[in-house]
Motif scaffolding. Structure first.
Motif, mmCIF file in Angstrom:
data_model
loop_
_atom_site.group_PDB
_atom_site.id
_atom_site.type_symbol
_atom_site.label_atom_id
_atom_site.label_comp_id
_atom_site.label_asym_id
_atom_site.label_seq_id
_atom_site.Cartn_x
_atom_site.Cartn_y
_atom_site.Cartn_z
ATOM 1 N N GLU A 60 -36.401 -13.783 -27.348
ATOM 2 C CA GLU A 60 -35.475 -13.214 -26.360
ATOM 3 C C GLU A 60 -34.787 -14.698 -25.667
ATOM 4 N N TYR A 61 -34.837 -15.710 -26.472
ATOM 5 C CA TYR A 61 -34.104 -16.893 -25.825
ATOM 6 C C TYR A 61 -32.667 -16.856 -25.672
ATOM 7 N N LEU A 149 -20.406 -8.247 -28.131
ATOM 8 C CA LEU A 149 -20.621 -7.383 -26.846
ATOM 9 C C LEU A 149 -19.181 -6.727 -26.624
ATOM 10 N N ASN A 150 -19.136 -5.654 -27.166
ATOM 11 C CA ASN A 150 -17.886 -5.254 -27.000
ATOM 12 C C ASN A 150 -18.065 -3.543 -26.893
ATOM 13 N N GLN A 151 -16.816 -2.912 -26.869
ATOM 14 C CA GLN A 151 -17.179 -1.354 -26.618
ATOM 15 C C GLN A 151 -17.812 -0.760 -27.880
ATOM 16 N N HIS A 152 -17.815 -1.159 -29.113
ATOM 17 C CA HIS A 152 -18.269 -0.726 -30.250
ATOM 18 C C HIS A 152 -20.054 -0.952 -30.224
ATOM 19 N N THR A 153 -20.452 -2.023 -29.526
ATOM 20 C CA THR A 153 -21.803 -2.372 -29.458
ATOM 21 C C THR A 153 -22.545 -1.236 -28.757
ATOM 22 N N THR A 154 -23.760 -0.975 -29.584
ATOM 23 C CA THR A 154 -24.792 -0.129 -29.393
ATOM 24 C C THR A 154 -26.006 -0.662 -29.020
ATOM 25 N N LEU A 155 -26.974 0.059 -28.221
ATOM 26 C CA LEU A 155 -28.261 -0.307 -27.952
ATOM 27 C C LEU A 155 -29.068 -0.829 -29.185
ATOM 28 N N GLU A 156 -28.838 -0.184 -30.250
ATOM 29 C CA GLU A 156 -29.515 -0.256 -31.476
ATOM 30 C C GLU A 156 -28.920 -1.800 -32.060
ATOM 31 N N ASP A 157 -27.846 -1.904 -31.885
ATOM 32 C CA ASP A 157 -27.336 -3.144 -32.028
ATOM 33 C C ASP A 157 -28.012 -4.416 -31.408
ATOM 34 N N VAL A 158 -28.231 -4.219 -30.038
ATOM 35 C CA VAL A 158 -28.863 -5.338 -29.517
ATOM 36 C C VAL A 158 -30.274 -5.334 -29.565
ATOM 37 N N ARG A 159 -30.640 -4.175 -29.917
ATOM 38 C CA ARG A 159 -32.186 -4.241 -30.144
ATOM 39 C C ARG A 159 -32.792 -4.834 -31.477
ATOM 40 N N ARG A 160 -31.875 -5.127 -32.251
ATOM 41 C CA ARG A 160 -32.222 -5.794 -33.678
ATOM 42 C C ARG A 160 -32.349 -7.326 -33.133
ATOM 43 N N PHE A 161 -31.459 -7.727 -32.069
ATOM 44 C CA PHE A 161 -31.777 -9.144 -31.667
ATOM 45 C C PHE A 161 -32.666 -9.455 -30.680
ATOM 46 N N PRO A 163 -35.553 -7.199 -29.382
ATOM 47 C CA PRO A 163 -36.283 -5.943 -29.121
ATOM 48 C C PRO A 163 -37.259 -6.028 -28.234
ATOM 49 N N ILE A 164 -37.605 -7.051 -27.658
ATOM 50 C CA ILE A 164 -38.541 -6.859 -26.465
ATOM 51 C C ILE A 164 -37.729 -6.541 -25.176
ATOM 52 N N SER A 165 -36.936 -7.165 -24.671
ATOM 53 C CA SER A 165 -36.019 -6.853 -23.832
ATOM 54 C C SER A 165 -35.524 -5.381 -23.963
ATOM 55 N N ALA A 166 -35.198 -5.000 -24.899
ATOM 56 C CA ALA A 166 -34.528 -3.664 -25.428
ATOM 57 C C ALA A 166 -35.346 -2.518 -25.082
ATOM 58 N N LYS A 167 -36.906 -2.797 -24.805
ATOM 59 C CA LYS A 167 -37.739 -1.839 -24.437
ATOM 60 C C LYS A 167 -37.512 -1.360 -22.842
ATOM 61 N N GLN A 168 -36.761 -2.318 -22.276
ATOM 62 C CA GLN A 168 -36.498 -2.008 -20.629
ATOM 63 C C GLN A 168 -35.399 -0.691 -20.709
ATOM 64 N N ALA A 180 -30.502 0.130 -18.962
ATOM 65 C CA ALA A 180 -30.288 -1.247 -18.854
ATOM 66 C C ALA A 180 -31.225 -2.108 -19.378
ATOM 67 N N MET A 181 -30.637 -3.592 -19.657
ATOM 68 C CA MET A 181 -31.548 -4.527 -20.352
ATOM 69 C C MET A 181 -31.218 -5.842 -19.818
ATOM 70 N N TYR A 182 -32.295 -6.786 -19.782
ATOM 71 C CA TYR A 182 -32.216 -7.837 -18.974
ATOM 72 C C TYR A 182 -32.495 -8.938 -19.503
#
Length: 214
Positions: A60-61, A149-161, A163-168, A180-182
């Motif tokens: 998550e760095y 990070l744009n209008q096409h970015t999904t939560l699943e896109d971010v989750r791949r990079f 995964p720990i923060s995406a659990k929030q 939301a994720m932080y």
């Protein structure tokens, strides 16, 4: 050293018979005994981990230097430059920066928020800095390392990079609609209290904000 060489009789006798061969083998034996970095000799040694020590491998760095907005780094700019780029703000919330601002207050006066649609700049005196940007219109977009990070970015896109923060984001955000994720910011490998907040609605990115605690 001398007692070791005398006690190993075969090596000493070979040195007397073969001369040059013994001279070549003696330094190798000494090196094997005195060299602390060879794996066979360093099992009990503590300095070895320090030689290979690296910053923690944190999936998550993130650092601020990894982020760009519209191809530019996140940094301060003058209000004159801001107006030349975006024009006058749609609205201004004067004195709204009560705490957690990124800019130093001028004359102990709280800073203002300038709004361009749903995108917000913090302003103090003649300086401004982006506080949050909305990605739904396409006017603003960011890039965090390889993640866009744009209008096409999904939560699943971010989750791949991340995964720990995406659990929030598995639960609705407290006090705001959607998920939301932080992502905590680091500075030269040291964690800080600041974070990059990613706000989603129905699994699609809506807004990115820079959070600094009071």
């Amino acid at each position: 050293m001398y007692t070791v060489l005398i006690s190993v009789k075969p090596v000493f006798l070979l040195a007397g018979l073969l001369g040059l061969a013994a001279c070549q083998s003696t330094p190798d034996a000494g090196a094997a005994i005195t060299e602390p970095v060879r794996p066979a000799q360093t099992t009990p040694e503590s300095p070895q981990p320090a030689l290979t020590a690296t910053p923690p491998d944190n999936p998550e760095y993130i650092e601020l230097s990894m982020l760009t907005i519209n191809g530019k780094p996140h940094e301060q700019l003058s209000t004159k430059m801001l107006i030349s780029q975006l024009g006058r703000p749609d609205s201004i919330a004067r004195g709204a920066v009560e705490c957690g601002g990124e800019l130093e207050p001028i004359d102990n006066t709280n800073g203002d928020f300038w709004y361009y649609g749903k995108t917000c700049y913090e302003v103090a005196g003649s300086q401004a800095v982006l506080a949050s940007f909305n990605v739904t219109t396409g006017q603003f977009q960011g890039k965090l390392g390889k993640l866009r990070l744009n209008q096409h970015t999904t939560l699943e896109d971010v989750r791949r990079f991340y995964p720990i923060s995406a659990k929030q984001a598995d639960e609705p955000a407290s006090g705001r609609p959607g998920e939301a994720m932080y992502l905590p910011f680091f500075y030269k490998g040291v964690p800080t209290d600041a974070s990059l907040n990613l706000l989603f609605k129905n699994g699609r990115l809506q807004e990115v904000e820079f959070f600094n605690p009071c």
